[in-house]
Every structure is written in C-alpha cells, then in structure tokens.
Write an enzyme that holds these catalytic residues in place. Structure first.
Site, short mmCIF file in Angstrom:
data_model
loop_
_atom_site.label_atom_id
_atom_site.label_comp_id
_atom_site.label_asym_id
_atom_site.label_seq_id
_atom_site.Cartn_x
_atom_site.Cartn_y
_atom_site.Cartn_z
N ASP A 167 1.07 -1.01 0.01
CA ASP A 167 0.06 -0.02 -0.01
C ASP A 167 0.83 1.26 -0.11
O ASP A 167 2.22 1.19 0.22
CB ASP A 167 -0.89 0.03 1.22
N PHE A 168 0.49 2.40 -0.22
CA PHE A 168 1.22 3.40 -0.19
C PHE A 168 1.09 4.33 1.04
O PHE A 168 2.19 4.48 1.77
CB PHE A 168 1.15 4.34 -1.52
N ASP A 169 -0.06 5.09 1.16
CA ASP A 169 0.03 6.10 2.38
C ASP A 169 -0.31 5.20 3.66
O ASP A 169 -0.88 4.54 3.74
CB ASP A 169 -1.33 6.83 2.15
N ASP A 226 -1.74 -0.94 5.75
CA ASP A 226 -1.70 -0.34 7.25
C ASP A 226 -3.24 -0.14 7.76
O ASP A 226 -3.51 0.96 8.73
CB ASP A 226 -1.19 1.22 7.28
MG LIG Z 1 -2.79 3.02 3.58
#
Ligand SMILES: [Mg+2]
Length: 263
Positions: A26-28, A196
């Site tokens: 995932d990124f953020d 996350d």
């Molecule tokens: Mg995220």
C-alpha cells in the site's frame, strides 16, 4: 499475530528471501508516512532508495487508494511490475468509463452539499471518490453525515480510511482484486502484502496472500503479521534485501545437484 521484525518474524523473512516471492505495498501509511495534508504525502529518500533496491531482487507492486497517475508520480523511478490505483479499480492507464465518471461526479456533488466547504476536501479520482475530513473542526460530525448519505447511493461501497471516507463503485474489485490480478501475473508464486488500514483487510484475507502484514499493531486485523509503526518499513525492506542476498549467495555456493540440499 507475529511481529515481522521479531526473531520469529526474521525467520519468515529468510523464507521470503529464499522463495520466488512477490512483494506488494500500500502507499499512504505504509511506504509514506501519514501527513495532515494528503497532497504532501511522500516516501523518504531512504525508503525510495531501499524500494529501488528491493525491486531489483523481487517483483514489487503498489496497490493504492490514490489515482494511478497520482501514486505513480509519488513513487518516481522505481521499476515496479504493477501499480494499481483507486483501491485496485485502476489497473492500467485506461480512463474510467463515461458512465462511471458521471456516477462518481454525481456522488461528489451530493456530498459537497452536506459538508462544510473549505474544511472537508472531496477528491474526485474519476474511478472513485475520497472524502478527507482530517482538517474539519468537527471531523466526526462531517464523517457521519457523509456516511449516512453515501450508504444510500445505489451502486456504491463505502470504505473507511485514515480520516477519509472512500466511495467506490460496488462492482469494482477492491485491493483483493488487485492481489488476485498479481496472482494471475505471477501464478503460483507466494505474495507478501503490506498495508496499514481497514481498506487493506480485504487483501489480507485473500488466499493469494501468503504473508499479510499490517503496519501498526491492532487486534482488528486478519493479517497474521505486523510491523510496529510506519518507520519500521525501512527496516523490513533492509531485512528483505539482506535475506535475498543470503539466499542468492547460498545458491551460488550450493554443491552440484545430487548432493543433499536444504529443505
Ligand atoms: Mg494506507
């Protein structure tokens, strides 16, 4: 749930290094720390350098809620095998269908009418919508109004994020769809997925994901592994690189076939 950087977890990392593993992020909140202004989110130079190194040793992919163009720009020049935007809806550079685009724009209009202008940011990503309420004076009130409204949208699914509500088309695959697509690209190869957020849980539950890892320790997860905090991601990348290097070295040193081999 196993801490991936504990002694037990490090054994798992060795295994990931030995296997023909695929690594998806995932990124953020995973590759990039969460910041107040979603537009400011970026990887640190160290994370980017480590990811670039990792992508040489393993096929690496990113599955983000951002639009694909947005996340591609933030990743920069890292040789990834796939980038999925809009929670997995956007797997290629194809624009959304006119019908979907119109539907998402109509949702944005309705949400704009029930939220406080200037405090709640409505991001129309073409394939889906993100409503950011982190900066609102009454974030929970804004969020509950949006929830109540969006639950009534026909053909929409509501995904909760970090101080953001995502409205995505019901028929679209989520991050689990992106994970399945990776499984088709690399059949039979084990996959680590690192995320996350609540929106990553669908992917954690996917049978294609051998090692589901959640950033941040929580009871409310189906991931079998965790990292304590976002800053630990660099350490994980380093450990994966080192494990891959050891696996390569022992392969080179391995005696010719016919003699005993590991495992
Ligand atoms: Mg995220």
């Amino acid at each position: 749930v196993i801490d991936l950087l504990s002694p037990e977890g490090l054994q798992v990392i060795e295994e990931i290094g030995r296997e023909p593993s695929i690594i998806a992020f995932d990124f953020d909140g995973t590759l990039a720390p969460i910041v107040d202004e979603p537009d400011d989110a970026q990887m640190t130079d160290q994370t980017r350098a480590l990811l670039r190194g990792l992508a040489v040793g393993f096929p690496c992919a990113v599955i983000s809620g951002r639009s694909r163009a947005d996340v591609l720009e933030r990743i920069g020049r890292v040789p990834l095998v796939a980038v999925f935007g809009n929670h997995g809806v956007e797997a290629s550079a194809d624009p959304p269908s006119p019908d979907l685009k119109a539907r998402v724009a109509a949702w944005a209009e309705e949400i704009r009418a029930v939220t406080t202008p200037g405090e709640v940011q409505i991001e129309d990503k073409g394939h889906s919508l993100a409503v950011h309420y982190r900066r609102a004076r009454r974030p929970e009130e804004e969020a509950s109004r949006v929830r109540a409204l969006a639950r009534g949208f026909p053909g929409a699914r509501l995904l909760e994020g970090h101080a953001a509500l995502n409205v995505v088309p019901l028929e679209a695959p989520g991050k689990d769809g992106a994970v399945r697509a990776l499984g088709r690209l690399f059949p039979g190869r084990p996959l680590l997925f690192l995320g996350d957020d609540v929106v990553d849980e669908d992917a954690f539950r996917c049978p294609q994901v051998t090692w589901p890892v959640r950033v941040g320790h929580t009871r409310n997860t189906d991931a079998g592994y965790f990292l304590g905090k976002q800053r630990d991601v660099d350490q994980l990348l380093q450990a994966l690189l080192a494990a891959r290097a050891r696996a390569e070295a022992s392969r080179l040193e391995a005696p010719p076939q016919g003699s005993s081999r590991r495992g």
